[in-house]
Design an enzyme around this catalytic site. Structure first.
Site, PDB file in Angstrom:
ATOM      1  CG  HIS A 137      -1.950   1.169   1.217  1.00 10.89           C
ATOM      2  ND1 HIS A 137      -2.936   1.228   0.609  1.00 10.89           N
ATOM      3  CD2 HIS A 137      -1.798   2.407   1.950  1.00 10.89           C
ATOM      4  CE1 HIS A 137      -3.579   2.310   0.642  1.00 10.89           C
ATOM      5  NE2 HIS A 137      -2.853   2.985   1.546  1.00 10.89           N
ATOM      6  CG  HIS A 140      -9.920   3.470   3.249  1.00  8.33           C
ATOM      7  ND1 HIS A 140     -10.371   3.703   4.589  1.00  8.33           N
ATOM      8  CD2 HIS A 140      -8.621   3.563   3.591  1.00  8.33           C
ATOM      9  CE1 HIS A 140      -9.568   3.766   5.506  1.00  8.33           C
ATOM     10  NE2 HIS A 140      -8.541   3.728   4.821  1.00  8.33           N
TER      11      HIS A 140
END
Length: 751
Positions: free
Chosen positions: A54, A105
């Site tokens: 990420h 997200h």
């Protein structure tokens, strides 16, 4: 016992939980090589989150570098900030600039839908704030499993409530987005959030920690145990072997604190006392300290025990990994600290000096006087692993592409055509989404000019001149599965077309690249093809890539999601009074189709009526897109059009229905000669449905002729309560509206 640097040097063979923190054996060995010893627990925590997929983009870096080939010039001038910054910044004229970015997200929103989605909005808003801008609007492209699936009933209401709740509390209008349902998103919904902000050219901020002796200040919310390790793992064992505790993996948002933080930051910027600033997103303090130090020319010393805590039991490793929301870090000259603190106090924002900028190239973090981190910040923030993952064209791709819609039956009667139109508009992906969008405040702040269900959202950013911006997000994952190169280009084309349909000039993009596991060569081939497609397409359109996000590991039980490269397009309009809405506005207006319709039904919404997905998607045509855009933009400036609606999902049939339902007007149209199924349901790109008064006909025709855009007169807008396809069928608008409005509301009844 605290694991200090000295202790780490003296106990080289102590076991460490590197695997539990998401690190691979070779990555752990590399950390030891960099440090010349084993890492301390705190250093291990930092590297684990900063070297995660990420944060480090370790599987995507080699491909993302291709975006540099697009350049940095928009049709309105060079970018003021681009890839590598916290968000891209575009000069829009009048001394103003716009910054915008989209991020994902996804996984947190599956685990805890409300907070996962809410903190996704909060995080992207702070990215925009950290560039020196006032956030002015948000958008939310969403993907879910089948509408009637049990888990969709669990995640969808919470995600929508989270997006709306956080954005509404901030007072930010939600002006657009998408909602798509597909079986591949079951168990792995996609929650992408975009924010846009406006700033003056002189207001641009950077995140570089510069100036030896300058103070490092944390301000905003206190640090808690939420989101620990969220960037690298969803939950982790505490580092205290004597008492393992599962910490919550999803952050908890407080939009009211964020609202205070926004106003506080803007006053700090206006005072001219911020040297560098960064928000706390993924990886928390680990990210903010290492990235700010890395972006500067010196080092940084931090006293971790000075960090204000909500939970006093947190270990130093947990403080470094916490992703508690509503936090920022600033670098401030010593002489400005008092004023900085006074402004924070005015807004009731907690602020604490926790360190300073130092000479040299070390990031030193102490805990109660003992050094627990001693690293070169560049090795944490910039020198993470870079993987050239194997990629290969899937063995099943040829079979998929050969399975075309040619085998599907075309409508045998006009009644069957009518039935297919009704089935289409009542399908989950084409139906009314107002159950969702009505939960969002679209008009707060008073500058929303266009919002859902318009083709693009539009905001006025300068009241004196009427200067405005338009934004659209788009992606058809079905197209991207059939051909990821073309699929990404079709997402780009649709976003470009939607912005142009509003009357704005498309100028730049941000992207959110949602894919399955990078350890699957099929997925890496899809990802690589999509990147190349966007690079080639953006080069053709002259729309640089300003930044974005990559989200990998979107798979459930070994099944990857559809490749979903979402494109957010920014456009500029000199005067929002010139905008063109998407729905029919006046009875008696002519209805015309701009562009060329081809037999391109593979991957279409019509094919979905037969549960079919195969063949090749429509072929992108960037020359035609630019020509169409030039017509739409010129026509808007001359105020020739009453409406303009792009043709995409569902083709002409869907565009007609949406244009009629927008203001309750009917239409009478005659299909061009040829296959009626193609005419109604083809999803050929570079097309728009427009309406205009008779007085505009010659001028519109002249614009089309000069640009080489085919214009086909279809019929006219009527006051009748029906959509009539002359000589074939008529559908009552009341029945159409009931069919269109029912699916989502029925599925969400009781939520």
């Amino acid at each position: 016992m605290v694991d200090t640097v000295e202790n780490a040097s003296n106990t080289p063979h102590d076991p460490q939980p590197w695997a539990e923190l998401g690190l691979k054996a070779e990555e752990y060995d590399r950390i030891r090589e960099i440090l010349g010893r084993r890492p301390t627990g705190c250093e291990l925590a930092m590297y684990s989150v900063m070297w995660s997929e990420h944060c480090s983009y370790k599987s995507s870096k080699v491909h993302l570098r291709r975006f540099g080939a697009v350049g940095h010039d928009t049709p309105r001038g060079p970018l003021l900030a681009g890839i590598g910054e916290q968000a891209g910044v575009v000069d829009v004229g009048n001394g103003l600039a716009v910054t915008f970015k989209i991020e994902s997200h996804n996984h947190p929103s599956y685990v805890e839908p409300y907070q996962g989605a809410a903190t996704g909005v909060g995080g992207i808003v702070r990215d925009i704030l950290a560039m020196g801008a006032r956030p002015i609007g948000v958008m939310d492209p969403l993907r879910f499993g089948p509408l009637d699936a049990p888990d969709t009933a669990r995640v969808l209401p919470g995600i929508v409530a989270g997006v709306g709740g956080y954005g509404n509390c901030l007072g930010l209008p939600n002006i657009g987005g998408e909602v798509v349902f597909d079986p591949t998103y079951y168990g792995n919904p996609l929650v992408n959030a975009l924010c846009v902000g406006v700033l003056g050219h002189d207001d641009l901020q950077t995140n570089a920690a510069v100036g030896v002796g300058n103070q490092v200040i944390m301000f905003g919310a206190a640090t808690g145990g939420d989101g620990i390790g969220g960037a690298s793992i969803l939950a982790s064992e505490t580092f205290d072997a004597d008492g393992p505790v599962k910490r919550p993996s999803v952050q908890v948002g407080d939009p009211f604190m964020e609202k205070l933080l926004i106003e506080c930051c803007l006053e700090l910027y206006a005072a001219g006392i911020v040297v560098g600033i960064q928000d706390f997103g993924a990886a928390g303090i680990s990210c903010a300290t290492s990235e700010m130090a890395s972006a500067g020319v010196g080092g940084m010393h931090v006293e971790l025990d000075l960090v204000e805590l909500r939970d006093p039991t947190l270990a130093p490793e947990e403080i470094l990994m916490s992703e508690s929301q509503e936090r920022m870090m600033a670098v401030v000259a010593p002489g400005d600290v008092e004023q900085f603190m006074a402004i924070c106090a005015k807004w009731d924002v907690l602020a604490t000096v926790i360190g300073e900028v130092t000479e040299g190239d070390r990031l030193i973090i102490d805990w109660h006087g003992q050094t627990v981190v001693d690293v070169d910040p560049r090795t944490v923030a910039d020198d993470g692993p870079v993987y050239e993952r194997p990629w290969a064209r899937p063995s099943w791709q040829d079979t998929l592409q050969s399975d075309t819609t040619a085998k599907l039956p075309r409508a045998a009667s006009d009644q069957e055509l009518a039935d297919q139109v009704l089935r289409l508009v009542g399908s989950p992906n084409q139906c009314d989404k107002s159950w969702i969008t009505d939960q969002y405040d679209r008009f707060v702040r008073g500058n929303s000019v266009l919002a859902q269900p318009e083709d693009a959202g539009m905001l006025r950013i300068d009241e004196a001149s009427g200067l405005g911006i338009a934004l659209a997000t788009d992606c058809n994952g079905r197209f991207a599965l059939l051909n990821p190169y073309w699929g990404a280009q079709l997402a780009l084309s649709e976003a470009y077309r939607n912005v142009a349909a509003s009357g704005a000039q498309p100028v730049a993009i941000t992207d959110c690249l949602n894919f399955g596991s990078p350890e699957d060569p099929d997925v890496m081939w899809q990802f690589r093809e999509a990147i190349i497609g966007l690079v080639d397409g953006c080069t053709e359109l002259g729309t640089p890539v300003t930044g974005g996000n990559v989200s990998f590991y979107n798979s459930t039980d070994g099944a990857n999601i559809l490749p979903t490269p979402v494109v957010g397009m920014l456009g500029i309009i000199d005067d929002v009074a010139d905008r063109t809405p998407s729905g029919f506005a006046y009875a008696g207006d002519a209805i015309a189709l701009l562009g060329t319709t081809r037999d391109e039904l593979d991957g279409s919404a019509w094919a979905g009526l037969f549960d079919h997905l195969g063949g090749q998607p429509p072929r992108p045509d960037f020359a035609a897109e630019k020509a169409l855009a030039s017509v739409l933009i010129s026509a808007a400036k001359q105020r020739l059009l009453s409406s303009a609606h792009d043709l995409s999902d569902g083709g002409l049939a869907q565009a007609l229905v949406e244009s009629c339902l927008r203001r309750g007007l009917g239409a009478a149209v005659t299909l061009p000669d040829g296959d009626a199924t193609v005419a109604l349901f083809s999803e050929s790109p570079a097309r728009a449905l427009v309406s205009f008064p008779a007085s505009s006909l010659d001028a519109v025709a002249r614009l089309c002729s000069e640009a080489g855009v085919p214009l086909t007169r279809l019929g006219e807008v009527t006051e009748l309560d029906e959509i009539e396809v002359v000589g074939r069928f008529a559908l009552g608008l009341t029945d159409v509206r009931e069919t269109w409005a029912a699916p989502l509301r029925a599925a969400m009844a009781g939520h």
